[in-house]
Each structure stands twice: as C-alpha cells, then as structure tokens.
Write a protein that holds these residues in place. Structure first.
Motif, mmCIF file in Angstrom:
data_model
loop_
_atom_site.group_PDB
_atom_site.id
_atom_site.type_symbol
_atom_site.label_atom_id
_atom_site.label_comp_id
_atom_site.label_asym_id
_atom_site.label_seq_id
_atom_site.Cartn_x
_atom_site.Cartn_y
_atom_site.Cartn_z
ATOM 1 N N ALA A 52 -57.559 -21.418 63.077
ATOM 2 C CA ALA A 52 -56.606 -22.322 62.420
ATOM 3 C C ALA A 52 -57.149 -22.767 61.067
ATOM 4 O O ALA A 52 -56.413 -22.829 60.073
ATOM 5 C CB ALA A 52 -56.325 -23.532 63.308
ATOM 6 N N ALA A 53 -58.446 -23.051 61.013
ATOM 7 C CA ALA A 53 -59.057 -23.446 59.742
ATOM 8 C C ALA A 53 -59.001 -22.298 58.745
ATOM 9 O O ALA A 53 -58.756 -22.507 57.548
ATOM 10 C CB ALA A 53 -60.499 -23.893 59.960
ATOM 11 N N GLY A 54 -59.209 -21.094 59.211
ATOM 12 C CA GLY A 54 -59.111 -19.919 58.334
ATOM 13 C C GLY A 54 -57.708 -19.750 57.782
ATOM 14 O O GLY A 54 -57.518 -19.430 56.602
ATOM 15 N N THR A 55 -56.711 -19.972 58.633
ATOM 16 C CA THR A 55 -55.320 -19.875 58.184
ATOM 17 C C THR A 55 -55.028 -20.930 57.119
ATOM 18 O O THR A 55 -54.399 -20.634 56.097
ATOM 19 C CB THR A 55 -54.367 -20.056 59.385
ATOM 20 O OG1 THR A 55 -54.628 -19.016 60.336
ATOM 21 C CG2 THR A 55 -52.920 -19.987 58.956
ATOM 22 N N ARG A 56 -55.509 -22.169 57.364
ATOM 23 C CA ARG A 56 -55.294 -23.231 56.363
ATOM 24 C C ARG A 56 -56.018 -22.907 55.059
ATOM 25 O O ARG A 56 -55.499 -23.173 53.970
ATOM 26 C CB ARG A 56 -55.748 -24.567 56.928
ATOM 27 C CG ARG A 56 -54.795 -25.138 57.964
ATOM 28 C CD ARG A 56 -55.089 -26.588 58.316
ATOM 29 N NE ARG A 56 -56.414 -26.799 58.881
ATOM 30 C CZ ARG A 56 -56.721 -26.676 60.156
ATOM 31 N NH1 ARG A 56 -55.791 -26.318 61.025
ATOM 32 N NH2 ARG A 56 -57.950 -26.899 60.576
ATOM 33 N N ALA A 57 -57.183 -22.307 55.151
ATOM 34 C CA ALA A 57 -57.918 -21.933 53.938
ATOM 35 C C ALA A 57 -57.164 -20.856 53.171
ATOM 36 O O ALA A 57 -57.084 -20.898 51.934
ATOM 37 C CB ALA A 57 -59.325 -21.457 54.305
ATOM 38 N N ASP A 58 -56.589 -19.895 53.882
ATOM 39 C CA ASP A 58 -55.784 -18.852 53.219
ATOM 40 C C ASP A 58 -54.573 -19.458 52.523
ATOM 41 O O ASP A 58 -54.222 -19.080 51.401
ATOM 42 C CB ASP A 58 -55.335 -17.803 54.233
ATOM 43 C CG ASP A 58 -56.482 -16.943 54.742
ATOM 44 O OD1 ASP A 58 -57.555 -16.922 54.100
ATOM 45 O OD2 ASP A 58 -56.302 -16.288 55.791
ATOM 46 N N GLN A 59 -53.925 -20.419 53.204
ATOM 47 C CA GLN A 59 -52.761 -21.082 52.594
ATOM 48 C C GLN A 59 -53.169 -21.867 51.355
ATOM 49 O O GLN A 59 -52.454 -21.871 50.349
ATOM 50 C CB GLN A 59 -52.093 -22.001 53.612
ATOM 51 C CG GLN A 59 -51.396 -21.257 54.736
ATOM 52 C CD GLN A 59 -50.945 -22.174 55.860
ATOM 53 O OE1 GLN A 59 -51.375 -23.313 55.958
ATOM 54 N NE2 GLN A 59 -50.074 -21.668 56.726
ATOM 55 N N ALA A 60 -54.316 -22.521 51.424
ATOM 56 C CA ALA A 60 -54.802 -23.283 50.265
ATOM 57 C C ALA A 60 -55.123 -22.346 49.107
ATOM 58 O O ALA A 60 -54.823 -22.659 47.945
ATOM 59 C CB ALA A 60 -56.033 -24.096 50.649
ATOM 60 N N ALA A 61 -55.704 -21.202 49.401
ATOM 61 C CA ALA A 61 -56.011 -20.236 48.345
ATOM 62 C C ALA A 61 -54.729 -19.710 47.706
ATOM 63 O O ALA A 61 -54.652 -19.544 46.482
ATOM 64 C CB ALA A 61 -56.834 -19.079 48.916
ATOM 65 N N GLN A 62 -53.710 -19.473 48.530
ATOM 66 C CA GLN A 62 -52.427 -19.011 47.997
ATOM 67 C C GLN A 62 -51.785 -20.089 47.117
ATOM 68 O O GLN A 62 -51.238 -19.797 46.057
ATOM 69 C CB GLN A 62 -51.500 -18.625 49.146
ATOM 70 C CG GLN A 62 -50.206 -17.979 48.690
ATOM 71 C CD GLN A 62 -49.354 -17.529 49.866
ATOM 72 O OE1 GLN A 62 -49.608 -17.896 51.009
ATOM 73 N NE2 GLN A 62 -48.345 -16.750 49.589
#
Length: 126
Positions: A52-62
């Motif tokens: 879940a943290a990885g997904t949030r990090a990907d969204q933040a990068a986008q």
C-alpha cells in the motif's frame, strides 16, 4: 544389592534426563505453532502495508510529474507573455516616435499656414 539397585536407578535417572527433557509436550508444540502462525500473520500484514505504501509512493510520483509538467507549461506561457510585452513595448515606442514626428509635421504646417496668412493679410507688397 540394594545399594547396587539404588546406584543403578540413580545413574539411569541421570543418564535419561537429557532424553526425557528433550521430548516436547503437545502443549509446547501447539504453543510454538501458534507463535509461528502469529508471526506469519504479522509478516503478511506488513507485506500488505508495504505494498500500500508503494502504491501511494507511485501515486505521489505521478502527481509530482503532473505538477512539473504544469510548471513547464506555465513557464512557457510566461515566456510567451514576456515576449508579447516586449513586442508591445517596441510598438508603443515606435508609435510615440511616429506621434512626435506627426506633431512636428503639424507644427510645421501651422507655421507655414501662419506665414501664408501673414503674407496674405499684408498683401504682396508687404
């Protein structure tokens, strides 16, 4: 004989102690299994949290990439506006120069008209 029997029993109890204590009871096996199950559940929960943290990090990068693209577009628009302002300034400067030239032309025409009127009023002989 009794002494030998006692001695044999004592030696047997000392010799068999490691073997008896090495056997696990059902309770201890069940307790170990419960601990292992709890550790596995904790690990699975930690894995899910990490994903879940990885997904949030990907969204933040986008989102950061989108913001950077917007900033680049705004910078381009600002540069275009600055260029337009510079062109408008140059046009205004040229218009002011043309207005001054026209004003000088009008002043020259007035002076010529006044000279002409003065000569007409005095007549050809003056």
């Amino acid at each position: 004989m009794r002494s030998t029997l006692r001695r044999s029993a004592f030696i047997l109890s000392i010799a068999s102690a490691p073997f008896i204590s090495g056997c696990a009871t059902v309770e201890s096996v069940e307790m170990a299994q419960a601990t292992a199950n709890q550790a596995l559940a904790s690990a699975q929960s930690a894995t899910a949290a990490a994903q879940a943290a990885g997904t949030r990090a990907d969204q933040a990068a986008q989102a950061a990439q989108t913001a950077q693209n917007s900033a680049q577009a705004a910078l381009g628009a600002a540069q275009s506006a600055q260029n337009s302002a510079a062109e408008a300034h140059a046009t205004a400067t040229a218009a002011q120069a043309s207005a001054r030239a026209a004003e000088q032309g009008v002043e020259s025409a007035r002076a010529a008209l006044e000279r002409s009127n003065f000569q007409t009023a005095r007549g050809p002989r003056g």
